[in-house]
Every structure is written in structure tokens, then in C-alpha cells.
Design a protein around this motif. Structure first.
Motif, PDB file in Angstrom:
ATOM      1  N   GLU A 165      13.245  24.559   2.391  1.00  0.00           N
ATOM      2  CA  GLU A 165      13.401  25.973   2.731  1.00  0.00           C
ATOM      3  C   GLU A 165      12.151  26.534   3.401  1.00  0.00           C
ATOM      4  O   GLU A 165      12.232  27.294   4.364  1.00  0.00           O
ATOM      5  CB  GLU A 165      13.722  26.769   1.468  1.00  0.00           C
ATOM      6  CG  GLU A 165      13.947  28.253   1.720  1.00  0.00           C
ATOM      7  CD  GLU A 165      14.286  29.010   0.449  1.00  0.00           C
ATOM      8  OE1 GLU A 165      14.394  30.245   0.516  1.00  0.00           O
ATOM      9  OE2 GLU A 165      14.443  28.374  -0.615  1.00  0.00           O
ATOM     10  N   LYS A 166      10.999  26.125   2.915  1.00  0.00           N
ATOM     11  CA  LYS A 166       9.740  26.679   3.436  1.00  0.00           C
ATOM     12  C   LYS A 166       9.379  26.109   4.807  1.00  0.00           C
ATOM     13  O   LYS A 166       8.862  26.817   5.672  1.00  0.00           O
ATOM     14  CB  LYS A 166       8.600  26.409   2.446  1.00  0.00           C
ATOM     15  CG  LYS A 166       7.277  27.064   2.820  1.00  0.00           C
ATOM     16  CD  LYS A 166       6.239  26.842   1.738  1.00  0.00           C
ATOM     17  CE  LYS A 166       4.896  27.478   2.105  1.00  0.00           C
ATOM     18  NZ  LYS A 166       4.977  28.946   2.212  1.00  0.00           N
ATOM     19  N   TYR A 167       9.662  24.817   4.988  1.00  0.00           N
ATOM     20  CA  TYR A 167       9.238  24.160   6.232  1.00  0.00           C
ATOM     21  C   TYR A 167      10.411  23.715   7.101  1.00  0.00           C
ATOM     22  O   TYR A 167      10.244  22.882   7.991  1.00  0.00           O
ATOM     23  CB  TYR A 167       8.365  22.939   5.894  1.00  0.00           C
ATOM     24  CG  TYR A 167       7.063  23.305   5.216  1.00  0.00           C
ATOM     25  CD1 TYR A 167       5.991  23.817   5.935  1.00  0.00           C
ATOM     26  CD2 TYR A 167       6.922  23.154   3.837  1.00  0.00           C
ATOM     27  CE1 TYR A 167       4.793  24.145   5.316  1.00  0.00           C
ATOM     28  CE2 TYR A 167       5.736  23.481   3.193  1.00  0.00           C
ATOM     29  CZ  TYR A 167       4.677  23.984   3.937  1.00  0.00           C
ATOM     30  OH  TYR A 167       3.503  24.313   3.320  1.00  0.00           O
ATOM     31  N   ASP A 168      11.609  24.244   6.818  1.00  0.00           N
ATOM     32  CA  ASP A 168      12.806  23.912   7.596  1.00  0.00           C
ATOM     33  C   ASP A 168      13.053  22.408   7.630  1.00  0.00           C
ATOM     34  O   ASP A 168      13.372  21.823   8.684  1.00  0.00           O
ATOM     35  CB  ASP A 168      12.687  24.443   9.037  1.00  0.00           C
ATOM     36  CG  ASP A 168      12.649  25.964   9.075  1.00  0.00           C
ATOM     37  OD1 ASP A 168      13.322  26.580   8.230  1.00  0.00           O
ATOM     38  OD2 ASP A 168      11.935  26.514   9.934  1.00  0.00           O
TER      39      ASP A 168
END
Length: 492
Positions: free
Chosen positions: A128-131
Motif C-alpha cells: 500500500e505504501k510503495y504501490d
């Protein structure tokens, strides 16, 4: 490549405040920053030290596996599936070799499942944070799994204190399951809460812990023993005690009231108020001693806190002595112990301290207490054994069972043990295997000596059996039953 875990003090701003957490270093001895960010998030969310340690160990294993297998998988999902399998099987082949160099032994089902869960949470957060791509995505669950998920959802909401204000509709996640869940452990019946043998307690008190050559050591360890055996505390809770937390009992001048305050949110002693108006123990420790609460430390200095309830808005656990004589004994020992502490320099408020020449005056650690506990057992010819009740936590079990045998109501036992629910104390109040056996033996003896004749169950005759039939071997009633279709002569 070896992934190294170290404990580090992390400074995030210019305030001078640091947080002590485990971090991972790569082969260049550089910090693996995404994992560092995730651990900081766990600490902000208030996760326990044991939870943080599990996430750290699981991540270390995954990174080591990825480094040992850099080109073996086409997708992150296939890599994670094989990694999960190796947690259960280990990496050593039948010939004793492991070309990957990992040489893992098989993990237990419980530990492997914990690691899989931790890594699923970590990789979800990273994706979620780094796709990134999910390593363990959700897939549609089969009918059986959906039923199990629904049962878990129902049980959780049934016992939720605030459940009446929540949305009662079934969450859509009930219909989905992780692609890789891990193996389920075998179901286990409720085990006995093994208590410390009461017939050994006196010897352990006087000659075991009381047999230490240094009288100060003997007094300190006997006081902790009384808090566990006569007050039902966990050993970690006892080590959070401050000197100010022991007061004369207003209802019994020969006894004392002991209160164990939450290491962070508990009220500071003597109505202390900090410069910023804070009154908590965390603020007191920081302002008076530049210390952090012991449950926030890592390594040997760490002392955990498990209880989820307290007895007051001031956030403390009240010690309820049972029988009350334990409180009177504690008072006498406490007077002697505090006299020994007067001449020792301390840069902390904790009551139980080390008397070792290299650590004199420092807070007493759990490792040191466990070591002295083992030595105490050895003095009376016993060896540590949880299965036999010869461990520090077994004294809490003794306390709970003593209350039950005395006929104390379960709601009172819950209060004494500081449990959040009645369910939590079932293991403490369920009859032991020995008690069940004794009860059945007594019942058997009563049955054998009973004046009333014992009803004997005989074998029914063949005629009776054929009238009622055999549903398993003659389901259609061809030869047996009230009106058999075959096998009997007809009058016509």
C-alpha cells in the motif's frame, strides 16, 4: 547474505527523545528502512515487545530466504508460498545437505502460522505504501471456510463490550481468505493450570529462596514470592513495584496494601505534577530520572505488562492477600528490606534492586530473578519444570485454585486475578485431572458399597432383536422387524 538484527535507539526529530527498537541490517551494514518504518508504526500503535520481536524474526527469515533464492521464482506470490512451506519442512534434505546454506529446522505449526500472519501484515503495508504487489493476497473462500469465518466473526461480536453500537451486518471479508494461511494446529482441550506444590512451598520459602547467602537477596526474592503466591501477581508485575506503592492497611495495622501501577499511565506518587501538568508515571520517570517505563525498554531491561484492566482510574492493580496472613508476613519482611536499601544509591524509583557488585542499586531484572528462582529450587533438591508447577507463574495458579477451593465466587476471583472477563480464569478454576480422578474414585467406591442393588444390563434375546430389526444390516426389513418381507413362510 546474513541479515543481522540489532537493537537501536532511533531519534526522529530535534527533541532529543529516542525510541529503542530492533532493526535489521543488510550485508552492507545498512539499515533496511522500510522495515524500520513498519516497526515504528507498530510502536505507535502500542504493540507489545513480544509482537515486535515476532515481526522482526519473521522478516529476518523471509529476507534470508529471498537472498538464498534470488532467481528461483517468477512471482512474489510463488516465492511466498514456497517460503511458507519451508517454515514447516525446514531446508535440510534427507542427505543432511542444504545447498541454499540456510539449514533451517522445521518450525512448529503455531510458530509458522504466526510468522505467516506477521509477514502478511507487513507486505500488505509495504504494498500500500510503495504501490507494490501483494505477496499473500485475499482469494474467495470456499463454503467451509466462509462458515468458519462467520463463526469467528459471530464469536468476536458476541463478546464485544461495545458490540451494541457497531454495525451488525456481516463484514464482506468473511467471504475471503488469504492465499497462504498456514497449517492449523491441532485442537487442544483446556489444560490444567499447574500450581506450585503446596507441600513444597514452606521449604522453598525458608530454605530455597530464603537460603541465599546474602540476606538482602533472600529478603527481596521472598517478597516477590509472597506477591506471586499470596497475592496472585505475575512476576513481571511485581518488578514494577515502587517503594511508595506499599502502604499500611487501614483495616489491618499488621498488614500492608500493595498497589502495582501501570508503568506508563499509572498515577505518579505523592500527588506529583510535572512542569507540563502531567501526572503519569511515564512523565515522572522522564522528568525526575530521564528514564523510560520498563515495558518500553528492550533486551534484559524490559519488563512487560499483560493486564488489560486496573482497579482504579489511577491505573493500578490492588493486591488482595489470600490468606490474609501473607500480607502480615510481607509487612515484616518489607520493614527489614527497606532498611537495607537506605544506604544504596539508586537513580530510579523501583523497589526491587540488584545487590550484585557490578549492578548494585540497578533495577532487578527478570533474568536475574529467574536465575535466583532456579537456584532456590536447586537448594531443596528440585528442578524447574512448568509441567510440575515448578516455575514462577505457577504461584499465580496456586493463588487462583486456593480461592476456588475456599468457595470464593468466580466474580470475586476475577477481581483478585485482575482478569478482563470470567472466561480468562477458567483455566485457574477448572478441576485438575487429579481432582477429577479423586472424585470418580470416591463415586466408584460409593457405587460398589451402595445398599441398593446395581441394575444389570443383560443381552436381549434373538426374538427381541429380530422384532426391532437391524437398521444397519437390514435397512429394508427383508428378514427382521415387525413384518419381514422375506424369510418366513406364507399361509396362501
Amino acid at each position: 547474505m546474513q541479515i543481522v538484527k540489532v537493537n537501536a535507539k532511533v531519534v526522529q526529530d530535534n527533541t532529543g527523545v529516542f525510541i529503542e527498537i530492533p532493526i535489521l541490517l543488510d550485508e552492507k551494514k545498512e539499515v533496511i528502512k522500510p522495515f524500520l518504518e513498519f516497526i515504528l508504526k507498530l510502536k505507535r500503535d502500542g504493540k507489545s515487545q513480544s509482537t515486535v520481536s515476532n515481526y522482526t524474526r519473521a522478516t529476518q527469515l523471509l529476507l534470508e530466504y529471498m537472498n538464498a533464492n534470488p532467481h528461483g521464482f517468477s512471482t512474489p506470490q510463488s516465492m511466498f508460498e514456497t517460503f511458507s512451506s519451508r517454515l514447516y519442512t525446514g531446508t535440510i534434505s534427507e542427505d543432511g545437505l542444504d545447498p541454499s546454506g540456510l539449514y533451517w529446522l522445521p518450525h512448529s505449526k503455531q510458530v509458522a502460522r504466526l510468522h505467516i500472519y506477521a509477514l502478511s501484515q507487513l507486505t500488505d503495508w509495504l504494498a500500500e505504501k510503495y504501490d507494490g504487489v501483494l505477496m499473500n493476497p485475499f482469494i474467495k473462500a470456499d463454503t467451509h471456510t466462509q462458515r468458519l469465518n462467520y463463526a469467528a466473526w459471530f464469536r468476536k461480536n458476541q463478546h464485544d463490550f461495545l458490540g451494541h453500537i457497531k454495525n451488525k451486518h456481516i463484514n464482506s471479508t468473511v467471504r475471503y481468505v488469504r492465499s497462504m494461511q498456514g497449517k492449523h494446529s491441532l485442537g487442544k482441550q483446556m489444560q490444567d493450570a499447574i500450581e506450585f506444590p503446596e507441600n513444597q512451598f514452606e521449604a522453598f520459602y525458608f530454605k530455597g529462596l530464603g537460603g541465599a547467602l546474602d540476606r538482602r537477596v533472600a529478603l527481596r526474592d521472598k517478597l516477590i514470592l509472597l506477591l506471586m503466591h499470596g497475592g496472585g501477581l505475575r512476576e513481571s508485575e511485581a518488578l514494577h513495584l515502587w517503594i511508595e506503592d506499599v502502604l499500611i492497611d487501614p483495616f489491618n495495622k499488621n498488614s500492608v496494601k500493595v498497589r502495582i501501577y501501570h508503568p506508563e499511565g499509572g498515577k505518579a506518587p505523592n500527588n506529583w505534577r510535572g512542569r507540563s501538568g502531567k501526572t503519569t508515571r511515564a512523565a515522572y520517570l522522564k522528568e525526575k530520572y530521564a528514564l523510560s517505563p520498563r515495558n518500553d525498554l528492550i533486551g534484559k531491561k524490559h519488563v512487560g505488562w499483560k493486564s488489560r484492566v486496573t482497579d482504579s482510574k489511577d491505573e493500578y492493580l490492588e493486591v488482595y492477600w489470600f490468606p490474609t496472613i501473607f500480607g502480615e508476613v510481607f509487612r515484616k519482611l518489607w520493614q527489614d528490606y527497606t532498611r537495607f536499601m537506605i544506604g544504596i544509591e539508586r537513580n530510579h524509583p523501583y523497589a526491587f534492586i540488584s545487590f550484585h557488585r557490578d549492578h548494585k542499586g540497578h533495577p532487578y531484572t527478570l533474568n536475574a530473578f529467574h536465575d535466583n528462582y532456579r537456584k532456590g529450587l536447586k537448594r531443596i533438591g528440585l528442578k524447574p519444570s512448568k509441567a510440575d508447577g515448578l516455575s514462577p507463574h505457577s504461584h499465580r495458579h496456586s493463588y487462583g485454585r486456593r480461592l476456588r477451593r475456599a468457595g470464593v465466587q468466580e466474580i470475586i476471583i476475577k477481581k483478585c486475578l485482575h482478569h478482563a472477563s470470567l472466561e480468562s480464569q477458567v483455566i485457574y478454576t477448572t478441576p485438575t485431572a487429579k481432582e477429577v480422578t479423586t472424585s470418580l474414585n470416591a463415586a466408584s467406591a460409593q457405587l460398589l458399597t451402595s445398599i441398593a442393588p446395581v441394575e444389570r444390563i443383560g443381552t436381549p434375546s434373538w426374538e427381541v432383536l429380530t422384532i426391532h430389526g437391524f437398521s444397519d444390516i437390514d435397512p429394508k426389513g427383508l428378514f427382521t422387524g415387525q413384518n419381514p418381507k422375506l424369510g418366513q413362510s406364507n399361509d396362501y
